[in-house]
Design an enzyme around this catalytic site. Structure first.
Site, PDB file in Angstrom:
ATOM      1  N   HIS A   1      -1.966 -33.337  18.597  1.00 29.78           N
ATOM      2  CA  HIS A   1      -0.796 -34.100  19.040  1.00 29.78           C
ATOM      3  C   HIS A   1       0.333 -33.170  19.467  1.00 29.78           C
ATOM      4  CE1 HIS A   1      -2.810 -37.678  17.553  1.00 29.78           C
ATOM      5  NE2 HIS A   1      -3.224 -36.882  16.584  1.00 29.78           N
TER       6      HIS A   1
ATOM      7  N   GLU B   1      -3.431  -6.900  15.038  1.00 28.23           N
ATOM      8  CA  GLU B   1      -2.989  -5.585  14.558  1.00 28.23           C
ATOM      9  C   GLU B   1      -4.149  -4.589  14.648  1.00 28.23           C
ATOM     10  OE1 GLU B   1      -1.572  -4.649  10.402  1.00 28.23           O
ATOM     11  OE2 GLU B   1       0.368  -4.544  11.401  1.00 28.23           O
TER      12      GLU B   1
ATOM     13  N   LYS C   1      10.395  -0.128  13.579  1.00 27.86           N
ATOM     14  CA  LYS C   1      10.909   0.228  12.248  1.00 27.86           C
ATOM     15  C   LYS C   1      11.959   1.336  12.374  1.00 27.86           C
ATOM     16  CE  LYS C   1       6.565  -0.719   9.804  1.00 27.86           C
ATOM     17  NZ  LYS C   1       5.488  -0.162   8.997  1.00 27.86           N
TER      18      LYS C   1
ATOM     19  N   LYS D   1       0.833  -1.206   0.000  1.00 25.38           N
ATOM     20  CA  LYS D   1       0.000   0.000   0.000  1.00 25.38           C
ATOM     21  C   LYS D   1       0.868   1.257   0.000  1.00 25.38           C
ATOM     22  CE  LYS D   1      -3.487   2.447   2.539  1.00 25.38           C
ATOM     23  NZ  LYS D   1      -4.261   2.554   3.763  1.00 25.38           N
TER      24      LYS D   1
ATOM     25  N   GLY E   1      -4.145  -2.280   5.054  1.00 23.14           N
ATOM     26  CA  GLY E   1      -3.456  -3.446   4.505  1.00 23.14           C
ATOM     27  C   GLY E   1      -4.161  -4.754   4.832  1.00 23.14           C
ATOM     28  N   ARG E   2      -4.583  -4.940   6.083  1.00 27.11           N
ATOM     29  CA  ARG E   2      -5.178  -6.224   6.470  1.00 27.11           C
ATOM     30  C   ARG E   2      -6.607  -6.381   5.967  1.00 27.11           C
ATOM     31  NH1 ARG E   2      -3.799  -2.904  10.435  1.00 27.11           N
ATOM     32  NH2 ARG E   2      -5.360  -2.079  11.876  1.00 27.11           N
TER      33      ARG E   2
ATOM     34  N   GLU F   1      10.757  -4.601   4.062  1.00 25.50           N
ATOM     35  CA  GLU F   1      10.887  -5.956   3.520  1.00 25.50           C
ATOM     36  C   GLU F   1      10.576  -5.973   2.023  1.00 25.50           C
ATOM     37  OE1 GLU F   1       9.303  -5.073   6.218  1.00 25.50           O
ATOM     38  OE2 GLU F   1       9.531  -6.538   7.838  1.00 25.50           O
TER      39      GLU F   1
HETATM   40  O1  F6P Z   1       3.917  -2.773   9.491  1.00 26.47           O
HETATM   41  C1  F6P Z   1       2.574  -3.041   9.500  1.00 26.47           C
HETATM   42  C2  F6P Z   1       1.956  -2.861   8.141  1.00 26.47           C
HETATM   43  O2  F6P Z   1       1.782  -1.507   7.891  1.00 26.47           O
HETATM   44  C3  F6P Z   1       0.638  -3.599   7.996  1.00 26.47           C
HETATM   45  O3  F6P Z   1      -0.423  -2.909   8.516  1.00 26.47           O
HETATM   46  C4  F6P Z   1       0.580  -3.804   6.526  1.00 26.47           C
HETATM   47  O4  F6P Z   1      -0.337  -4.805   6.167  1.00 26.47           O
HETATM   48  C5  F6P Z   1       2.009  -4.187   6.247  1.00 26.47           C
HETATM   49  O5  F6P Z   1       2.776  -3.377   7.114  1.00 26.47           O
HETATM   50  C6  F6P Z   1       2.443  -3.985   4.830  1.00 26.47           C
HETATM   51  O6  F6P Z   1       2.243  -2.658   4.434  1.00 26.47           O
HETATM   52  P1  F6P Z   1       2.338  -2.238   2.916  1.00 26.47           P
HETATM   53  O7  F6P Z   1       1.202  -2.890   2.188  1.00 26.47           O
HETATM   54  O8  F6P Z   1       2.231  -0.742   2.901  1.00 26.47           O
HETATM   55  O9  F6P Z   1       3.642  -2.723   2.396  1.00 26.47           O
END
Ligand code: F6P
Length: 513
Positions: A370, A339, A479, A194, A253-254, A200
């Protein structure tokens, strides 16, 4: 918004619930299934194994009324600013409206990504060398990963799921693994983010770009698609405008599986199935927006969550899918629930005076039986759990399925009833609160309905607790700290701002590398 800010613990219904929780419950059995289970489209939600009776249910409904939950739901659907700290509405429900009622930009973006998915599926999308794309590498993390990965796992036939791969982790081992045996000439990379500022995703997208360059790809432009609300960053990364699919700012995002982030899912399952998934979620939206509190399934599940968390002492909630295809449901719901509702500040800024989201965890069954069920049956802590199971499987192994179903029902029965006979070490206390969600079968529509049910449960719980489920400021500190530590790890010798433990670890790392 000024509304919905009354601390729940000051409400009369909250005090009544505290009294009820302290009294022994009669635990009536006859008629519980009829009283406490409900059907919503392809889902049967059986709450009859929750620790609830008519008195508690009616006090919980009073809590919903005194929390002005119906108004909060109306505000959500009216596009009010429900995400106060980011000054935004939450518009994920707009994304699953049928074409006839969806907004124009939603319709246009949906058409763009579903057309692209169909083109890829038909082998008609060609890379820069002229070869047809046969694999999609989806790069994204959090909400830009968990929903698509779950939906592909749950719905795609094995042949199709082999055509898509996910890369989320910043660990180079994951990156190398994802790229292993891929052919750059036939690979399309979907960079889903987003904000396109997520570390990452930026690091991995760059690594993949270099992988293309190392393979001598002449012009990788056709091999990258970005799904983002930050078109400028996509352009700066080198994604052409026509390869960029928008995400609305007002969709967290979620909650973004339903947006163009679902491109990869559509490649795996096709346009019709993706639209069925949207339709299943939309059916639950319509129910949530219009059903009375008494009949409103997400509301009832939220009230049970509040009952279990705030009155019966459950500190964790287990997600137990009795379905191999739903094995990614626990991590998906961890993000959705934790979250969203892992907050200790109310929407007015004051501290939450009650517990909020429980720790959500879980795992694929029957493997968990198990492993961690021993603690569930004889451990010392209160918990609640959801069992999720499908009546009809997608395979032709009825003997397996019968045993799967029998185990699912047996476990929830054991958790409720326990066993008092025998020596102490063999006794099982029981008395645990569980809900069973029975899907007719795992169709795209049923998955859409299931996920929307949880989304709206999370919203309803948040409204009762008085917190904002749509922001996630708690993840920012780590972060920022990682940025300075990253510099200190590589180049900077000035560690004076660091604590002793971090300085010690940095020194060891510098020595060992
Ligand atoms: O770090 C949390 C977060 O902002 C989540 O809410 C989100 O789903 C994820 O990182 C990834 O964010 P983006 O879609 O902006 O890469």
């Amino acid at each position: 918004m000024a509304r919905h800010l009354r601390p729940p613990e000051t409400l009369a219904a909250w005090r009544r619930l505290a009294t009820l929780a302290a009294e022994p419950r009669a635990g009536e059995d006859e008629g519980r299934f009829a009283s406490f289970s409900r059907r919503l489209g392809p889902l049967l939600v059986d709450c009859s194994k929750e620790r609830i009776d008519q008195d508690a249910q009616s006090a919980l409904l009073d809590l919903a009324a005194q929390s002005e939950l119906a108004d909060a739901i109306a505000d959500l659907f009216a596009g009010a600013i429900v995400n106060d700290t980011e000054n935004r509405p939450a518009s994920h429900m707009e994304l699953r409206k049928p074409a006839a009622t969806a907004k124009r930009d939603v319709r246009e973006t949906r058409k763009r990504f579903l057309d692209l998915a169909e083109k890829i599926r038909a082998g008609a999308y060609r890379g820069s060398s002229g070869k047809a794309i046969d694999t999609v590498l989806h790069v994204g993390i959090g909400g830009s990963h968990l929903g698509p990965a779950l939906a592909v796992d749950a719905l795609a036939p094995a042949t199709a799921s082999r055509r898509v791969r996910f890369l989320a982790n910043i660990d180079g081992a994951a990156t190398a693994n994802a790229l292993a045996d891929l052919d750059p000439a036939t690979t399309l990379v979907v960079v889903a983010s987003k904000g396109l500022t997520t570390l990452e995703t930026k690091v991995n997208a760059e690594a993949v770009k270099q992988w293309f360059a190392a393979a001598g790809a002449r012009d990788p432009t056709r091999h990258f698609v970005a799904v983002t609300a930050n078109g400028e960053a996509a352009r700066a990364f080198g994604v052409a405008d026509e390869q960029c699919l928008p995400m609305p700012d007002s969709v967290g995002g979620r909650y973004s599986l339903w947006s163009a982030v679902g491109l990869t899912v559509a490649v795996a399952i096709g346009r019709a199935a993706f639209e069925d998934m949207l339709a299943g979620a939309h059916e639950v939206d319509a129910h949530f927006a219009s059903a009375s509190m008494r009949e409103n399934l997400p509301v009832l599940l939220a009230l049970l969550q509040v009952w279990n968390t705030n009155f019966l002492g459950a500190s964790s909630h287990a997600i137990l899918p009795y379905d191999h295809r739903l094995r990614l449901l626990p991590p998906y719901l961890q993000q959705l629930e934790m979250e969203s509702n892992g907050k200790s500040t109310r929407r007015g800024g004051e501290p939450a005076g009650t517990h909020t989201a429980p720790i959500v965890w879980g795992g694929e069954e029957t493997g968990g039986q198990h492993a961690f069920h021993q603690l569930l049956h004889q451990g010392t802590r209160a918990f609640s759990a959801d069992f999720i199971v499908c009546a009809r499987p997608d395979h032709n192994l009825p003997a397996n399925h019968d045993w799967l179903l029998a185990n699912c029902l047996a476990q929830s029965k054991a958790m409720r009833e326990g066993r008092s006979a025998g020596p102490a070490h063999k006794r099982v206390p029981g008395g645990h609160a569980t809900t069973t969600i029975l899907l007719d079968e795992l169709t795209p529509g049923a998955l859409g309905a299931l996920l929307a049910l949880y989304e709206h449960k999370v919203f309803s719980s948040a409204m009762i607790w008085g917190i904002n489920p749509f922001d996630q400021w708690g993840v920012e500190l780590g972060k920022t700290l990682a940025d300075s530590i990253h510099k200190q790890l590589r180049t900077d010798d000035d560690w004076s701002g660091q604590d002793d433990s971090t300085r010690g670890l940095l020194a060891e790392l510098r020595r060992l590398r």
